[in-house]
Write a protein that holds these residues in place. Structure first.
Motif, short mmCIF file in Angstrom:
data_model
loop_
_atom_site.label_atom_id
_atom_site.label_comp_id
_atom_site.label_asym_id
_atom_site.label_seq_id
_atom_site.Cartn_x
_atom_site.Cartn_y
_atom_site.Cartn_z
N ILE A 276 33.39 58.50 65.85
CA ILE A 276 33.01 59.05 64.55
C ILE A 276 31.97 60.17 64.67
CG2 ILE A 276 33.57 56.95 63.28
CD1 ILE A 276 30.55 56.34 63.20
N TYR A 277 31.30 60.26 65.82
CA TYR A 277 30.28 61.28 66.01
C TYR A 277 30.83 62.55 66.67
CZ TYR A 277 27.30 57.34 64.99
OH TYR A 277 26.73 56.25 64.40
N MET A 278 32.11 62.54 67.02
CA MET A 278 32.70 63.70 67.69
C MET A 278 33.88 64.21 66.88
SD MET A 278 32.62 62.30 71.59
CE MET A 278 33.07 63.83 72.33
N LYS A 279 34.08 65.53 66.87
CA LYS A 279 35.19 66.11 66.14
C LYS A 279 36.53 65.84 66.83
CE LYS A 279 32.74 69.97 64.08
NZ LYS A 279 32.66 71.43 63.97
N HIS A 280 36.53 65.81 68.15
CA HIS A 280 37.76 65.69 68.91
C HIS A 280 37.86 64.32 69.58
CE1 HIS A 280 38.28 69.96 68.28
NE2 HIS A 280 37.05 70.15 68.75
N THR A 281 39.08 63.92 69.84
CA THR A 281 39.28 62.67 70.57
C THR A 281 38.93 62.88 72.05
OG1 THR A 281 41.59 63.21 70.98
CG2 THR A 281 41.11 61.88 69.03
N VAL A 282 38.62 61.80 72.72
CA VAL A 282 38.29 61.83 74.14
C VAL A 282 39.46 61.23 74.90
CG1 VAL A 282 36.71 60.99 75.92
CG2 VAL A 282 35.84 61.58 73.64
#
Length: 138
Positions: free
Chosen positions: A47-53
């Protein structure tokens, strides 16, 4: 065409380039061709990142090792040494073949050899014996 596949036990680790280096060190092949590579990825959303890892979970490789052996005993020795390398790696399948036999199959138009030549990626080339490029590209 007489190739033998070796299936092995689970991944000991290492990427493709380290596997290629080990094979070259063990058996001094003429060429190593990558027939297939399969990668499994784990995709994580945060939820804190725009992109998936994306995280690499595992990989599987199928390699064709072309050896320039003068006699069948030497080719069998290479197969045994390479089996020792792959026995602890379920992610690795090896096929060992004499390069002269492979070139004969190319020249005679055998479908498997031509398909390999057109589609496989050459990862290692010692450069002493060239592949027969007798393919009609029309």
């Amino acid at each position: 065409m007489k190739t033998k596949s070796f299936k092995s036990g689970f991944v000991q680790g290492g990427n493709l380039s380290s596997i290629i280096n080990e094979i070259v060190h063990i058996s001094d092949p003429e060429k190593i061709l990558l027939l297939s590579a399969t990668y499994d990825y784990l995709v994580t959303e945060n939820i804190y990142m725009k992109h998936t890892v994306q995280e690499l979970k595992g990989s599987q490789y199928n390699l064709l090792i072309l050896s320039n052996d003068k006699d069948k005993k030497s080719l069998a020795k290479h197969k045994i040494l390479l089996y020792g390398l792959s026995k602890d790696r379920r992610n690795l399948q090896l096929q060992v073949m004499d390069i002269k036999e492979f070139n004969d199959d190319l020249i005679s138009g055998k479908e498997y050899a031509n398909h390999v030549l057109l589609n496989a990626m050459i990862w290692y080339d010692k450069g002493e014996v060239p592949l027969a490029f007798q393919i009609d590209r029309n």
